[in-house]
Design an enzyme around this catalytic site. Sequence first.
Site, PDB file in Angstrom:
ATOM      1  N   LYS A 101       0.840  -1.197   0.000  1.00 12.34           N
ATOM      2  CA  LYS A 101       0.000   0.000   0.000  1.00 12.34           C
ATOM      3  C   LYS A 101       0.879   1.253   0.000  1.00 12.34           C
ATOM      4  O   LYS A 101       1.858   1.328   0.757  1.00 12.34           O
ATOM      5  CB  LYS A 101      -0.906  -0.020   1.227  1.00 12.34           C
ATOM      6  CG  LYS A 101      -1.870   1.167   1.336  1.00 12.34           C
ATOM      7  CD  LYS A 101      -2.739   1.030   2.571  1.00 12.34           C
ATOM      8  CE  LYS A 101      -3.749   2.166   2.697  1.00 12.34           C
ATOM      9  NZ  LYS A 101      -4.635   1.990   3.870  1.00 12.34           N
TER      10      LYS A 101
ATOM     11  N   SER B  25      -9.380   1.883   3.036  1.00 11.45           N
ATOM     12  CA  SER B  25      -8.552   2.633   2.118  1.00 11.45           C
ATOM     13  C   SER B  25      -7.478   1.801   1.420  1.00 11.45           C
ATOM     14  O   SER B  25      -6.814   2.293   0.500  1.00 11.45           O
ATOM     15  CB  SER B  25      -7.874   3.781   2.884  1.00 11.45           C
ATOM     16  OG  SER B  25      -7.018   3.279   3.909  1.00 11.45           O
TER      17      SER B  25
ATOM     18  N   SER C 152      -9.641  -0.247   7.352  1.00  9.10           N
ATOM     19  CA  SER C 152      -9.130  -0.129   5.986  1.00  9.10           C
ATOM     20  C   SER C 152      -8.404  -1.344   5.436  1.00  9.10           C
ATOM     21  O   SER C 152      -8.056  -1.362   4.259  1.00  9.10           O
ATOM     22  CB  SER C 152      -8.218   1.091   5.887  1.00  9.10           C
ATOM     23  OG  SER C 152      -8.964   2.279   6.008  1.00  9.10           O
TER      24      SER C 152
END
Length: 464
Positions: free
Chosen positions: A80, A155, A179
């Site tokens: 990420k 996210s 997330s």
Amino acid sequence: MTALHWLSAAEAARAFAARTLSPAELMTALLERIGTLDKRLNAFIRLDADAAMAAAKAAEAEIAAGRIRGPLHGVPVGIKDIIDVVGLPTTCHSKILLDTIAKADAVVVEKLREAGAIIIGKLSTHEFAIGGPSFDLPFPPARNPWNPDHHPGGSSSGSGAGVAAGLFPLALGTDTGGSVRNPASACGIVGLKPTYGLVSRRGVFPLSFTLDHVGPLTRTVADNALLLDAIAGHDPGDPGSAATQARYFGRLLDRGVRDLRIGFIRHFHERDLPAHPEVSAALDDVARVLEAEGAQIRTVTLPSLTEFAAINRVILCSEAWSIHAPWLRERPGDYGQLARRRLLPGAFMTAGDYVGAQRRRLQVIAAVEDRLRDCDVLMCASSMDPASRIDDAEETARTYPRQARTPFNVTGHPALAMMAGLASNGLPVSVQFVGRYFDDATVLRVAAGYERATKWSAKKPPIG
């Protein structure tokens, strides 16, 4: 014969060791798949293809020489893009940090390399891990491989989309209000928010110092345990890191759920935020499956989702404002609309608000601890709805907060989300399991038992 892109990390590692597959062969297959599919999914912000292939060839040479660096030797992992990878930008999907190059690996990336893993690239996220699916940022939003017209959760959006689509077997995400578990729920994979303090956050751009976690996203529970083994451990450079002996997180995966006491928090999805009927039906079915496998299911209650959400919001907004205030004052127009809107309320939080939320936090932690005295694991909803269309901002704004993940960021207990079925529109629905502090192994044990009993992990998105 399993297509190479659907191999689990454990399967790939065994094939490498047996020399029936090479890391370079797997990397070639994955890069071809990425080239075909990622133009539709936008999982990557930056694909580091040349470096990944060079690392795969080096891993192959080490195997030929009889050297295995660790359990993930030669296995690709996506990262990420709020987590530092040396020499690559850490953009946080934002114009603010567009040209920021990481000078060192985050601790979790160091640990992955020590385990032999290969970093394949940086993955899409919501801006600074707090925005939403946004079209006013430097990079397009990731999309759901089950239906690219829908969002993949966030996210850790690129992490979820890429794992689910078979672009890579493993990914790291972060979880401050859900997330890791949101994309796991939306994309039909396994996402674990470990116990707070179990995994270092040093080298990860912060959102909320006391709520942030780093966690694994995988297609199988066994791979989740394998990835957690690689990244867990005390880091004295992270003030939130715990000095714990918890390890070998896959040691209980084969034990099943017989005689485990599972507390079903029904009021989360029945009263607090009434779930979509297909989500409710799936949760009832999870309870039936686990009971048939020998678990004892009992209904338990906790404080309401509204209360947990209020605590999370005050703490998150206050801590995030302390990080973003200078940029929001000097460069507000360089934020996307969604992130700016979600960060600005922190400017209006008072010290009293923050202290009050932290005091109430201790009380809801005590409530969860009390339930876990009589239960080995808790079970509840994750998302209350399947993922909405990515271009329907109103529906996304309505459904995104309809979730039961936030409580366990507030409390810090380990929490795992995984697929529990498919809705009539073909999109995944999910369940969440929660455990005692540093007993992530039992959470994974229950998830593995459910996975074996249902085979949902064998379902693949129709994208290709």
